[in-house]
Design an enzyme around this catalytic site. Structure first.
Site, PDB file in Angstrom:
ATOM      1  N   ASN A   9       0.873  -1.176   0.000  1.00  0.00           N
ATOM      2  CA  ASN A   9       0.000   0.000   0.000  1.00  0.00           C
ATOM      3  C   ASN A   9       0.907   1.222   0.000  1.00  0.00           C
ATOM      4  O   ASN A   9       1.481   1.571   1.025  1.00  0.00           O
ATOM      5  CB  ASN A   9      -0.892  -0.029   1.251  1.00  0.00           C
ATOM      6  CG  ASN A   9      -1.748   1.215   1.372  1.00  0.00           C
ATOM      7  OD1 ASN A   9      -1.777   2.049   0.459  1.00  0.00           O
ATOM      8  ND2 ASN A   9      -2.447   1.339   2.493  1.00  0.00           N
ATOM      9  N   LYS A  11       0.168   4.239  -0.255  1.00  0.00           N
ATOM     10  CA  LYS A  11      -0.469   5.429   0.340  1.00  0.00           C
ATOM     11  C   LYS A  11      -0.180   6.640  -0.564  1.00  0.00           C
ATOM     12  O   LYS A  11      -0.141   6.472  -1.789  1.00  0.00           O
ATOM     13  CB  LYS A  11       0.011   5.615   1.781  1.00  0.00           C
ATOM     14  CG  LYS A  11      -0.186   4.318   2.597  1.00  0.00           C
ATOM     15  CD  LYS A  11       0.027   4.468   4.064  1.00  0.00           C
ATOM     16  CE  LYS A  11      -0.185   3.122   4.747  1.00  0.00           C
ATOM     17  NZ  LYS A  11      -0.048   3.186   6.191  1.00  0.00           N
ATOM     18  N   HIS A  95      -9.483   1.168   4.981  1.00  0.00           N
ATOM     19  CA  HIS A  95      -8.191   1.344   5.669  1.00  0.00           C
ATOM     20  C   HIS A  95      -8.379   2.270   6.872  1.00  0.00           C
ATOM     21  O   HIS A  95      -9.161   3.216   6.817  1.00  0.00           O
ATOM     22  CB  HIS A  95      -7.160   1.930   4.707  1.00  0.00           C
ATOM     23  CG  HIS A  95      -5.777   1.864   5.267  1.00  0.00           C
ATOM     24  ND1 HIS A  95      -5.320   2.792   6.166  1.00  0.00           N
ATOM     25  CD2 HIS A  95      -4.785   0.961   5.100  1.00  0.00           C
ATOM     26  CE1 HIS A  95      -4.086   2.456   6.519  1.00  0.00           C
ATOM     27  NE2 HIS A  95      -3.728   1.358   5.879  1.00  0.00           N
ATOM     28  N   GLU A  97      -6.696   4.607   7.993  1.00  0.00           N
ATOM     29  CA  GLU A  97      -6.480   6.041   7.756  1.00  0.00           C
ATOM     30  C   GLU A  97      -7.728   6.684   7.173  1.00  0.00           C
ATOM     31  O   GLU A  97      -7.961   7.881   7.364  1.00  0.00           O
ATOM     32  CB  GLU A  97      -5.255   6.222   6.847  1.00  0.00           C
ATOM     33  CG  GLU A  97      -3.973   5.964   7.625  1.00  0.00           C
ATOM     34  CD  GLU A  97      -2.833   5.377   6.816  1.00  0.00           C
ATOM     35  OE1 GLU A  97      -2.868   5.458   5.582  1.00  0.00           O
ATOM     36  OE2 GLU A  97      -1.908   4.823   7.451  1.00  0.00           O
ATOM     37  N   GLY A 175       2.517   2.318  10.827  1.00  0.00           N
ATOM     38  CA  GLY A 175       3.456   3.423  10.665  1.00  0.00           C
ATOM     39  C   GLY A 175       4.146   3.828  11.950  1.00  0.00           C
ATOM     40  O   GLY A 175       4.778   4.882  12.012  1.00  0.00           O
ATOM     41  N   SER A 214       3.554  -2.176  10.366  1.00  0.00           N
ATOM     42  CA  SER A 214       5.004  -2.224  10.599  1.00  0.00           C
ATOM     43  C   SER A 214       5.604  -3.594  10.278  1.00  0.00           C
ATOM     44  O   SER A 214       6.548  -4.029  10.933  1.00  0.00           O
ATOM     45  CB  SER A 214       5.342  -1.799  12.035  1.00  0.00           C
ATOM     46  OG  SER A 214       4.894  -0.470  12.275  1.00  0.00           O
TER      47      SER A 214
HETATM   48  P1  13P Z   1       3.081   0.336   7.759  1.00  0.00           P
HETATM   49  O1  13P Z   1       3.625  -0.954   7.154  1.00  0.00           O
HETATM   50  O2  13P Z   1       3.826   1.548   7.296  1.00  0.00           O
HETATM   51  O3  13P Z   1       2.943   0.244   9.236  1.00  0.00           O
HETATM   52  O4  13P Z   1       1.598   0.507   7.163  1.00  0.00           O
HETATM   53  C1  13P Z   1       0.731  -0.566   7.211  1.00  0.00           C
HETATM   54  C2  13P Z   1      -0.483  -0.211   6.439  1.00  0.00           C
HETATM   55  O5  13P Z   1      -1.220   0.683   6.798  1.00  0.00           O
HETATM   56  C3  13P Z   1      -0.757  -0.962   5.209  1.00  0.00           C
HETATM   57  O6  13P Z   1      -2.019  -0.687   4.707  1.00  0.00           O
END
Ligand code: 13P
Length: 256
Positions: A9, A11, A95, A97, A175, A214
């Site tokens: 992803n 983002k 997601h 976010e 994250g 992560s």
């Molecule tokens: P990270 O791997 O940066 O923690 O993000 C995970 C994520 O949100 C994947 O959709």
């Protein structure tokens, strides 16, 4: 055994040139014979171009969101058919976010409409679920997962298990560099699988449940060794070919 699936992803990161370079390196690193499925999910505006780079490779593309109506006066939105038109095969939906931080505050009803619209267009939803830190601290994790699975899948039926993917992403691990322990991940995944079975029947045993939060090359193997962890949805580590391919290799090794 369920075939592992590793999805990146991206983002809101990279530019077109760097995205094409990254996906080119990923395609070169993922052998067509490898025993895992691999996808990258770039921003909408790069989808068609990134899909073109993947053509003929074992890597496919997905989007990071979708709108649930098929067409009309919905300024700024993109339908599932449009995503299919430019070569997307997967759609990340719900997601955290988008549920919690961007300000759209997607609720489970909207997420369910998106899952259904995605299925209608013949694409595969990657339905994201996961608890916040305060929900975990107050022992609500499993209840949150139950609710999100059941609400997200209202009215959804499957002919085949490949038509749906779930991503368990504990919000506190996204994250942050803080990763769920293998035991925490397995508990959440096993619970999610029992809910899938309750909602969808025995096909729930075959649906892939990815871990996200992560995940890196150095912690992927222990997570992927858990019986109900079938792959990863990768954020930060998907932005570099070597770290993403390191996780793909860990998934390949997990099938041995
Ligand atoms: P990270 O791997 O940066 O923690 O993000 C995970 C994520 O949100 C994947 O959709």
């Amino acid at each position: 055994m369920r075939r592992p699936f590793v999805a990146g992803n991206w983002k809101m990161n990279l530019d077109l040139a760097r995205g094409r370079e990254l996906v080119g390196a990923i395609c070169a690193g993922v052998k067509s014979a490898s025993r895992v499925d691999v996808a990258v999910c770039p921003p909408y505006v790069y989808l068609a171009s990134i899909a073109e780079v993947t053509r003929g490779s074992a890597v496919v593309v997905g989007s990071q969101d979708v709108y649930y109506e098929s067409q009309g006066a919905f300024t700024g939105e993109v339908s599932a058919a449009m995503l299919a038109d430019v070569g997307a095969q997967y759609v990340i939906i719900g997601h955290s976010e988008r549920r919690h931080t961007i300000g759209h505050l997607e609720d489970d009803r909207m997420i369910n409409l998106k899952v259904r619209a995605t299925r209608r267009a013949g694409l595969v939803p990657i339905l994201c679920i996961g608890e916040t830190l305060s929900e975990r601290k107050s022992s609500q994790t499993l209840d949150v997962l139950t609710y999100q699975v059941r609400a997200g899948l209202v009215g959804v039926t499957l002919d085949r298990p490949e038509q749906l993917v779930i991503a368990y992403e504990p919000v506190w691990a996204i994250g942050t560099g803080e990763v769920a322990t293998p035991e925490q991940a397995q508990e959440a995944h096993a619970h999610t699988r029992s809910e899938l079975r309750a909602v969808l029947g025995s096909v729930g045993d075959e649906i892939r449940i990815l871990y996200g939060g992560s995940m890196k090359p150095d912690n992927a193997a222990v997570l992927l060794a858990q019986p109900d962890v079938d792959g990863g949805l990768i954020g930060g580590a998907s932005l570099k070919a070597d770290s993403f391919l390191g996780i793909v290799s860990a998934a390949v090794a997990a099938t041995a």
